[in-house]
Scaffold this active site. Structure first.
Site, PDB file in Angstrom:
ATOM      1  N   SER A  94     -79.340 145.277  64.519  1.00  0.00           N
ATOM      2  CA  SER A  94     -78.510 144.345  63.791  1.00  0.00           C
ATOM      3  C   SER A  94     -79.233 142.889  63.510  1.00  0.00           C
ATOM      4  O   SER A  94     -80.318 142.797  63.078  1.00  0.00           O
ATOM      5  CB  SER A  94     -77.091 143.884  64.525  1.00  0.00           C
ATOM      6  N   LYS A 114     -83.159 142.140  62.447  1.00  0.00           N
ATOM      7  CA  LYS A 114     -83.737 141.066  61.405  1.00  0.00           C
ATOM      8  C   LYS A 114     -84.917 140.404  62.209  1.00  0.00           C
ATOM      9  O   LYS A 114     -85.980 140.144  61.407  1.00  0.00           O
ATOM     10  CB  LYS A 114     -82.758 140.044  61.087  1.00  0.00           C
ATOM     11  N   TRP A 146     -70.937 146.947  56.073  1.00  0.00           N
ATOM     12  CA  TRP A 146     -71.306 145.662  55.835  1.00  0.00           C
ATOM     13  C   TRP A 146     -72.891 145.474  55.815  1.00  0.00           C
ATOM     14  O   TRP A 146     -73.072 144.536  55.144  1.00  0.00           O
ATOM     15  CB  TRP A 146     -70.747 144.987  57.118  1.00  0.00           C
ATOM     16  N   HIS A 178     -71.772 151.011  63.162  1.00  0.00           N
ATOM     17  CA  HIS A 178     -72.638 150.117  63.464  1.00  0.00           C
ATOM     18  C   HIS A 178     -73.138 150.048  64.875  1.00  0.00           C
ATOM     19  O   HIS A 178     -72.431 149.719  65.776  1.00  0.00           O
ATOM     20  CB  HIS A 178     -72.321 148.544  63.016  1.00  0.00           C
TER      21      HIS A 178
HETATM   22  C1  GTR Z   1     -72.508 140.383  61.873  1.00  0.00           C
HETATM   23  C2  GTR Z   1     -73.675 139.911  60.850  1.00  0.00           C
HETATM   24  C3  GTR Z   1     -74.526 140.658  60.527  1.00  0.00           C
HETATM   25  C4  GTR Z   1     -75.062 141.378  61.866  1.00  0.00           C
HETATM   26  C5  GTR Z   1     -74.151 141.528  63.062  1.00  0.00           C
HETATM   27  C6  GTR Z   1     -74.847 141.551  64.482  1.00  0.00           C
HETATM   28  O1  GTR Z   1     -71.370 139.580  62.241  1.00  0.00           O
HETATM   29  O2  GTR Z   1     -72.731 139.588  59.751  1.00  0.00           O
HETATM   30  O3  GTR Z   1     -75.527 140.121  59.952  1.00  0.00           O
HETATM   31  O4  GTR Z   1     -76.382 140.875  62.079  1.00  0.00           O
HETATM   32  O5  GTR Z   1     -73.166 140.079  62.872  1.00  0.00           O
HETATM   33  O6  GTR Z   1     -75.840 140.955  64.589  1.00  0.00           O
HETATM   34  O7  GTR Z   1     -74.211 142.022  65.146  1.00  0.00           O
END
Ligand code: GTR
Length: 396
Positions: free
Chosen positions: A253, A257, A344, A377
């Site tokens: 997540s 990045k 998402w 996710h």
């Molecule tokens: C979310 C965000 C994503 C992702 C995620 C995470 O809220 O919108 O870009 O990075 O968090 O890191 O769990």
């Protein structure tokens, strides 16, 4: 079904759907705008990249563009010193593994930053390839091992695992262990090292005052660049240890990045793994599926530099897209994962970006792996087994 039960089920289901796909955003493939992507193998002034020398210069140019437009850079003149290393080494898991609890102290002028590392490795001389990745809520969440100290720095709160505030709790011990199949990794001959991202830069918008920003007193880089700095520093530390000779960087997540930016910009990472990293990670921004630039920059204004915010609702005008970042891993190894219900993060956009990065690997060598896990996710043993298979085949 009783009406009350049905209402509860609907609420639960819609909560689940919300978490995967907040409303008001596009998830419909037929509504993706048409857009053009630059080839990683064509320079900005239109010349084709056909050999290693030209690629080296193209890669540098691309990295500078990502620094300027997306992540920012820790100032080069910031002469941060690794001024202290403390290691406590123990034999654990009935003699099957070695655990290191390490504290690295970084000094800049009269200020300090401490990173607490947890690593496990097979017993023996090695060398053992090591997977390095950050965790969200403290090293103690990755394992039930009672000897792992609670994080003393800011951690991501998570009531689900008994951590209602940004302070680590005993109740959270092992709360995220399903993301960390540590024993499996060690059994398969690898070492693994983790640290909490809050050690490097607490994840909230404080005007770039704390963490690495406070250490070097600079606001020229976002938190993703700060976490990537931490990953690079720890990579440097690990690489000079006698028991390892190669380091992979991974992250889930937002930490995916950071892993991508660290891995793309630091050629010493020989394997770079992005798990469900989505917008600002592996997904193509121009598709505007799921999380958009405005959504990410509004909620997390501290992740990227100001220039990135200027492309809110103007994704099509972005001079670059995330496939170019992944191409910068060539000629090394890249592995990208998506999850089919992680709408998402735009799983299809992650897959496409990986494909658009591929020509760089075809020309220069290295290899690209990808899988789409059915489900939500997360980063699970399913993902790790495939990553370890890829590592067995191409990294050892
Ligand atoms: C979310 C965000 C994503 C992702 C995620 C995470 O809220 O919108 O870009 O990075 O968090 O890191 O769990």
């Amino acid at each position: 079904m009783k009406p009350l039960l049905r209402i509860c089920l609907i609420i639960l289901l819609s909560k689940g759907v919300m978490a995967q796909a907040p409303s008001g955003y596009n998830y419909d493939e037929s509504k993706v705008p048409s857009f053009q992507l630059r080839s990683p193998l064509v320079t900005k002034d239109g010349r084709e990249v056909t050999d290693r020398a030209a690629w080296n210069s193209q890669r540098q140019t691309l990295l500078k563009e990502f620094e300027a437009t997306v992540y920012g850079a820790v100032p080069e003149q910031a002469d941060i010193q690794l001024s202290g290393v403390e290691v406590e080494e123990s034999l654990v898991w009935n003699g099957k593994a070695v655990r290191d609890l390490t504290e690295l102290t970084y000094t800049y002028k009269d200020r300090e930053l401490r990173l607490n590392l947890l690593s496990y490795r097979p017993v023996g001389e090695g060398p053992f390839p090591v997977f390095l990745g950050m965790n969200f809520s403290g090293n103690q969440t990755t394992t039930t091992d009672p000897a792992v100290p609670l994080s003393r720095n800011w951690v991501m709160k998570n009531p689900e695992i008994g951590m209602p505030t940004n302070v680590a709790t005993e109740a959270s011990r092992g709360g995220r262990s399903m993301r960390w199949p540590l024993e499996l990794m060690v059994e398969r001959g690898y070492a693994v090292c983790t640290l909490c991202y809050g050690d490097v830069d607490p994840d909230f918008d404080d005007g770039f005052e704390n963490g690495l920003h406070g250490l070097v007193r600079s606001k020229e880089f976002g938190s993703i660049a700060a976490w990537a700095w931490g990953l690079r520093e720890v990579r440097g530390y690990l690489q000079q240890l006698p028991w390892t000779d190669r380091v992979a960087v991974f992250g889930h997540s937002r930490l995916g990045k950071a892993a991508l930016w660290a891995g793309a910009s630091d050629p010493e990472f020989s394997l770079v793994i992005s798990n469900n990293s989505g917008c600002g990670g592996a997904a193509l921004s121009k598709r505007q599926v799921g999380e958009t630039l405005k959504a990410i920059n509004d909620r997390f204004p501290h992740w990227f530099v100001e220039a990135f915010h200027t492309y809110n609702e103007r994704e099509l005008e972005l001079p670059l897209d995330q496939h170019l970042l992944m191409a910068c891993v060539a000629p090394r190894l890249l592995y990208v994962t998506s999850a089919s219900e992680d709408l998402w993060a735009d799983p299809k956009g992650e897959q496409l970006a990986t494909e658009f990065a591929r020509p760089a690997f075809e020309l220069l060598g290295g290899r690209v792996g990808y899988h789409m896990r059915p489900g939500r996710h997360n980063m699970l043993e399913f993902d790790w087994k495939r990553i370890l298979d890829f590592a067995d085949a191409h990294w050892r």
